[in-house]
Design a protein around this motif. Sequence first.
Motif, short mmCIF file in Angstrom:
data_model
loop_
_atom_site.label_atom_id
_atom_site.label_comp_id
_atom_site.label_asym_id
_atom_site.label_seq_id
_atom_site.Cartn_x
_atom_site.Cartn_y
_atom_site.Cartn_z
N ILE A 163 0.83 -1.21 0.00
CA ILE A 163 0.00 0.00 0.00
C ILE A 163 0.87 1.25 0.00
O ILE A 163 0.61 2.22 -0.75
CB ILE A 163 -0.94 -0.01 1.22
CG1 ILE A 163 -1.96 -1.15 1.08
CG2 ILE A 163 -1.66 1.32 1.36
CD1 ILE A 163 -2.81 -1.36 2.30
N MET A 164 1.92 1.27 0.83
CA MET A 164 2.80 2.43 0.86
C MET A 164 3.48 2.64 -0.49
O MET A 164 3.62 3.77 -0.98
CB MET A 164 3.86 2.25 1.95
CG MET A 164 3.29 2.17 3.35
SD MET A 164 2.56 3.72 3.90
CE MET A 164 4.02 4.72 4.12
N GLY A 165 3.91 1.56 -1.11
CA GLY A 165 4.53 1.67 -2.43
C GLY A 165 3.56 2.18 -3.48
O GLY A 165 3.93 3.00 -4.34
N LEU A 166 2.31 1.72 -3.43
CA LEU A 166 1.32 2.17 -4.40
C LEU A 166 1.00 3.66 -4.21
O LEU A 166 0.82 4.39 -5.19
CB LEU A 166 0.04 1.34 -4.27
CG LEU A 166 0.13 -0.12 -4.74
CD1 LEU A 166 -1.18 -0.85 -4.46
CD2 LEU A 166 0.46 -0.18 -6.23
N ILE A 167 0.94 4.10 -2.95
CA ILE A 167 0.69 5.53 -2.70
C ILE A 167 1.82 6.37 -3.26
O ILE A 167 1.60 7.39 -3.94
CB ILE A 167 0.51 5.79 -1.19
CG1 ILE A 167 -0.78 5.13 -0.69
CG2 ILE A 167 0.49 7.29 -0.90
CD1 ILE A 167 -0.96 5.23 0.80
N ARG B 127 1.42 11.06 -10.82
CA ARG B 127 0.59 12.22 -11.07
C ARG B 127 1.37 13.53 -10.96
O ARG B 127 0.96 14.54 -11.53
CB ARG B 127 -0.59 12.25 -10.08
CG ARG B 127 -1.56 11.09 -10.24
CD ARG B 127 -2.27 11.15 -11.59
NE ARG B 127 -2.97 12.40 -11.76
CZ ARG B 127 -4.23 12.62 -11.39
NH1 ARG B 127 -4.91 11.64 -10.79
NH2 ARG B 127 -4.81 13.78 -11.61
N GLY B 128 2.46 13.53 -10.21
CA GLY B 128 3.25 14.75 -10.06
C GLY B 128 4.42 14.88 -11.02
O GLY B 128 5.18 15.85 -10.93
N GLY C 267 2.23 16.81 -2.39
CA GLY C 267 1.85 15.68 -1.55
C GLY C 267 2.93 14.62 -1.47
O GLY C 267 3.11 13.99 -0.42
N LEU C 268 3.67 14.43 -2.56
CA LEU C 268 4.77 13.47 -2.55
C LEU C 268 5.86 13.90 -1.58
O LEU C 268 6.42 13.07 -0.84
CB LEU C 268 5.34 13.32 -3.96
CG LEU C 268 6.52 12.36 -4.12
CD1 LEU C 268 6.11 10.94 -3.78
CD2 LEU C 268 7.06 12.43 -5.55
N VAL C 269 6.17 15.20 -1.55
CA VAL C 269 7.16 15.70 -0.60
C VAL C 269 6.69 15.49 0.84
O VAL C 269 7.45 15.04 1.70
CB VAL C 269 7.46 17.19 -0.87
CG1 VAL C 269 8.40 17.74 0.19
CG2 VAL C 269 8.06 17.36 -2.25
N LEU C 270 5.43 15.81 1.10
CA LEU C 270 4.88 15.62 2.45
C LEU C 270 4.88 14.14 2.82
O LEU C 270 5.19 13.78 3.97
CB LEU C 270 3.46 16.19 2.51
CG LEU C 270 2.74 16.08 3.85
CD1 LEU C 270 3.49 16.83 4.93
CD2 LEU C 270 1.31 16.59 3.73
N PHE C 271 4.55 13.29 1.88
CA PHE C 271 4.56 11.85 2.13
C PHE C 271 5.97 11.38 2.50
O PHE C 271 6.16 10.59 3.43
CB PHE C 271 4.07 11.11 0.88
CG PHE C 271 4.12 9.61 0.98
CD1 PHE C 271 3.13 8.92 1.64
CD2 PHE C 271 5.16 8.90 0.41
CE1 PHE C 271 3.17 7.54 1.74
CE2 PHE C 271 5.22 7.53 0.50
CZ PHE C 271 4.22 6.84 1.16
N GLY C 272 6.97 11.88 1.78
CA GLY C 272 8.34 11.50 2.08
C GLY C 272 8.79 11.98 3.45
O GLY C 272 9.47 11.25 4.19
N ILE C 273 8.42 13.20 3.82
CA ILE C 273 8.81 13.74 5.12
C ILE C 273 8.19 12.93 6.25
O ILE C 273 8.87 12.53 7.21
CB ILE C 273 8.42 15.22 5.23
CG1 ILE C 273 9.25 16.07 4.25
CG2 ILE C 273 8.63 15.73 6.66
CD1 ILE C 273 8.82 17.52 4.20
N THR C 274 6.90 12.69 6.18
CA THR C 274 6.23 11.93 7.24
C THR C 274 6.74 10.49 7.29
O THR C 274 6.86 9.92 8.38
CB THR C 274 4.72 11.93 7.02
OG1 THR C 274 4.42 11.47 5.68
CG2 THR C 274 4.16 13.34 7.17
#
Length: 336
Positions: free
Chosen positions: A48-52, A59-60, A307-314
């Motif tokens: 799931i994490m990989g798919l997100i 998309r970015g 959103g990808l940057v935020l996902f990476g930070i979290t």
Amino acid sequence: MTTAPLPQPVTAPPPETDRPRRITAPLTRGDRIFRTGLQLAGYSVFLIMGLIAFFLLLRGTDALRATGWRFLTETRWSPAAHTFGIAAVLPDGILIAVVALLFAVPISLAAALFISEYAPVRIRRALVTMVDLMAAVPSIIYGMWGFFVLQPKAIGLIRWAALHLGGFLPFFKVTTGDIGTSYTSSTFIAGMVVSLMIIPIITALSREVFSQAPQGEREGAYALGSSRWGMVRSVVLPFGRGGVIGAVMLGFGRAMGETIAVALIISPTFKFTGHVLEAGANSISALIALRFSESDSFSISGLMAAGLVLFGITLVVNVLAGLLVSRSRSGAATAE
């Protein structure tokens, strides 16, 4: 005359070395099915994490290809001119999370210690239930309460801090003095609201860690004449230090990703000033929520990149929290 052969000395067999025995039980068909189901559930987290991450990256891609590394350093957001980035909203999001931690950490640790060490048994279960219920309250409820109740009550405190502390603390400085607009919708108020949302997380994790402090060490501290607070200070807090740090970092990741409550409080801007008491702030999650409905396909690509940057930070914050917990005494005790 023949002589009988002498009897040979009997040698004792070498002693067997002590080795731990591995106790195994035959696996039935039900055991195999259950174990396979658990393995699939565990591996599904990685899937799931990989798919997100793949979805956000896919998309970015258009926005990242158009801006390159400038996406991390650009302070404007103008997708029509291919001039946009997160340099103005990322620091504000971090400041909101830091302010939230400044309020949440002391309250959470005090509540966790009270529940695990001081609360009477008859009310301890009720307190645990209330903390869990606080975590289940929707974020929009916290945002509405912060906007209509907390913000008007906090204006006096913010104005006092700006007038008396802004002279020698730059981040408390407010450039204008209009009480109607200069002291509302600020990073400080947004952080106060977000702190209410991460207090249950930090409290629940810290309470669980404190409750696992070794009973033998507790009794040893009492046997040496320690008071209850002395026992907490010498046994419980050192044992749970790593777990508390991990809980705080998980709360920080949760605060970084908060959306609705922040969007209801802040007045969105694209200029980072570092003045936490002044009106005007932003965050990546609030940017996505507020701009998504009015964006075209290219703008949505930019929001997905943010959103990808935020996902990476979290993700990095949560991984570091997990490592800290696993390397601590409390984390090792939990694993056992």
